[in-house]
Design a protein around this motif. Structure first.
Motif, PDB file in Angstrom:
ATOM      1  N   PRO A 135       0.820  -1.215   0.000  1.00 16.92           N
ATOM      2  CA  PRO A 135       0.000   0.000   0.000  1.00 16.92           C
ATOM      3  C   PRO A 135       0.857   1.270   0.000  1.00 16.92           C
ATOM      4  N   CYS A 175      -4.021   0.111   3.723  1.00 15.32           N
ATOM      5  CA  CYS A 175      -4.786   0.015   2.474  1.00 15.32           C
ATOM      6  C   CYS A 175      -5.787   1.161   2.343  1.00 15.32           C
ATOM      7  N   SER A 179      -5.785   3.978  -0.626  1.00 13.77           N
ATOM      8  CA  SER A 179      -6.959   4.194  -1.478  1.00 13.77           C
ATOM      9  C   SER A 179      -7.368   5.654  -1.498  1.00 13.77           C
ATOM     10  N   SER A 444      -7.621  -0.610  -4.688  1.00 13.50           N
ATOM     11  CA  SER A 444      -7.341  -1.148  -3.360  1.00 13.50           C
ATOM     12  C   SER A 444      -6.493  -2.408  -3.469  1.00 13.50           C
ATOM     13  N   PHE A 445      -5.634  -2.623  -2.450  1.00 10.33           N
ATOM     14  CA  PHE A 445      -4.789  -3.815  -2.377  1.00 10.33           C
ATOM     15  C   PHE A 445      -5.411  -4.923  -1.537  1.00 10.33           C
ATOM     16  N   GLY A 446      -6.359  -4.596  -0.705  1.00  9.45           N
ATOM     17  CA  GLY A 446      -6.783  -5.530   0.336  1.00  9.45           C
ATOM     18  C   GLY A 446      -7.834  -6.533  -0.070  1.00  9.45           C
ATOM     19  N   GLN A 502      -3.782  -5.643  -6.794  1.00 10.79           N
ATOM     20  CA  GLN A 502      -4.487  -4.362  -6.876  1.00 10.79           C
ATOM     21  C   GLN A 502      -5.692  -4.506  -7.802  1.00 10.79           C
TER      22      GLN A 502
END
Length: 532
Positions: A135, A175, A179, A444-446, A502
């Motif tokens: 992130p 994260c 974002s 977002s990465f999560g 991502q």
């Protein structure tokens, strides 16, 4: 017949014995040395193979979203030209992946890295996009004081950390911050210079501490679209006069959202008059100041002006001037509202990109407003604004409907790719723009849980203020402004460039009440710009 051996002198016997001992030692040691040498060579080979495999594995993870790597990684510089001779250029720059958590001023190093490409462009658009497996984000903010970095970090920690006791802990908070800030920036190029304000600088924002992340591969993707070119006689050669970039002073009378920025005259000067109903141009607006933002207007002109003061009151509760008076901030050169203004600009963003219809009601083209975060001393002031509008190189514009659960976010990556697949396959270099109407869209990465937790954090931060601040429509506007309603993703060789893990998400409205009050649906608008 064998000759009789002469008796060996006693002295020679000792020498012969030493020779025999040396021979035996040599016979014993040489195999050991050879074995050690072979083992060393084998270890070196295995290490090199492991390193190569690791590099290829890293390249492979990126190639799931980006072009497959050739013999060199990252991909080499690529340049393409349009039919009328304008250039599209894309270059990847490898960045350090082991930075500690915080806001790192990288302004001068980034400018040096992109200068060769920028100096070739008379007028154009620069898109910076961060490809990172952890992130992180890119930010424009005040560069004059070293204390800004620590103040921004402390402010983001204070704003977001308390909202996440049950949402994925430290990585979940990271994260959310990533974002909100976003991985990309779009900045006009004017007269071979990046059109930044005097005190604006680039920050690389690392939101996860080194102890909580694996070894990282990080790249900055630089994409430049030339919007005018010089001819041999020194004039600008444009076979399609369909772009315009201007710098002007926008009035600012008080804290809050100001009058909408009108671009009708600019469109007329660029030759973008009334055209077919389904034609659009892209408008890029940037304020060249670090204590102001650009607001995207989702309501009519009158409603936008009415909600301006209430919107500033809401965001001022997220980061109040009182924090400066308490000694929380180090940077307080220009009063209590100085550093809070920088934090609000970081949360909301000094740039905006909106699609502009080329026909119909002219007021629909006034899609942005200046959002002032500082007190105006003498009752009236102004901020420098850069406005760049263009209908060049648009390969496809489409509207699609995406169902969104009001309590969750929806992964729209495949929706977007599927709706522009034909044009995407033909694109060598380009940018795809995604708008969520009045609802947020963000990267977002999560995963789905991380994206939903991000939405819940921002909602929780704002909903507590509903009872005594403004109306819910204004609260909805601030919510969309923090998460953002636009994402720009670069394209290389027919693939969108997203980092491993991502994804692109769309959030629902703030709640059911705002969904009923909203005049827009849960749709998306896509615009793909590029060159074959």
């Amino acid at each position: 017949p064998a000759r009789a051996r002469a008796p060996t002198p006693p002295l020679y016997t000792g020498g012969m014995l030493r020779v025999r001992v040396r021979r035996r030692l040599t016979i014993a040691v040489v195999p050991v040395l050879v074995s050690a040498l072979v083992t060393s060579c084998l270890l070196v080979f295995l290490a090199a193979s492991s390193s190569t495999a690791s590099s290829l594995a890293s390249a492979a993870t990126f190639s799931s979203c980006s072009p497959a790597p050739s013999s060199a990684w990252p991909p080499p510089r690529l340049e393409r030209r349009t039919a009328d001779g304008r250039r599209w250029v894309q270059r990847w720059i490898k960045l350090k992946g082991d930075l500690p958590e915080g806001f790192h001023l990288t302004h001068h190093s980034y400018l040096r890295a992109i200068r060769p490409e920028v100096e070739e462009i008379k007028s154009g658009l620069l898109t910076l996009h961060l490809l990172d497996k952890s992130p992180s984000g890119l930010l424009l903010n005040e560069k004059a004081d070293p204390a800004i970095s620590s103040d921004l970090k402390n402010a983001f920690d204070r704003i977001f950390s308390p909202l996440s006791p049950d949402h994925a802990g430290e990585r979940g908070v990271a994260c959310t911050k990533a974002s909100v800030v976003g991985p990309g920036l779009e900045i006009p190029i004017v007269d071979r210079e990046v059109a930044l304000g005097t005190w604006q600088g680039f920050y690389l924002c690392e939101f996860l501490g080194a102890h909580a992340k694996s070894p990282n591969h990080r790249y900055l993707v630089v994409t430049i679209q030339e919007r005018s070119r010089e001819t041999s006689d020194g004039g600008e050669g444009q076979s399609r006069p369909a772009s315009s970039t201007i710098i002007f002073d926008q009035p600012s009378t008080s804290r809050g959202i100001q009058q909408p920025i009108s671009v009708s005259q600019q469109m007329s000067d660029a030759g973008l008059g009334d055209q077919r109903e389904d034609e659009y141009a892209l408008l890029h607006v940037m304020v060249r100041h670090t204590s102001a933002s650009i607001s995207v207007n989702h309501q009519p002109r009158s409603a936008t002006c009415e909600q301006g003061d209430n919107a500033e009151e809401i965001i001022s509760r997220v980061c109040p001037d009182q924090w400066t008076r308490e000694g929380f901030f180090q940077h307080d050169y220009e009063g209590a509202d100085d550093m809070p203004g920088h934090v609000k600009s970081a949360l909301l963003g000094p740039t905006a990109v909106v699609p502009v219809p080329l026909s119909g009601d002219a007021t629909l083209r006034d899609g942005t407003s200046l959002w002032e975060h500082r007190e105006i001393c003498d009752g009236e002031s102004s901020r420098e604004v850069v406005s760049s509008i263009s209908s060049q190189d648009i390969m496809r514009t489409a509207r699609i409907e995406v169902p969104v659960n009001n309590l969750k976010s929806v992964d729209i990556t495949e929706y977007v790719v599927g709706n522009v697949a034909e044009e995407l396959a033909k694109t060598s270099i380009g940018i795809i723009h995604v708008w969520g109407d009045s609802s947020p869209v963000f990267l977002s990465f999560g995963g789905h849980e991380g994206a939903s937790a991000t939405v819940q954090r921002v909602r929780g931060m704002l909903k507590s203020q509903h009872n005594d601040v403004g109306n819910y429509q204004t609260l909805e506007h601030v919510y969309s402004s923090i998460l953002g309603t636009h994402v720009a993703i670069p394209i290389r060789d027919g693939k969108i460039l997203l980092a491993p893990g991502q994804r692109l998400y769309k959030a629902g409205p703030l709640d059911d009440n705002s969904a009923k009050a909203s005049s827009t649906g849960p749709g998306l608008m896509l615009t793909l710009c590029g060159v074959s």
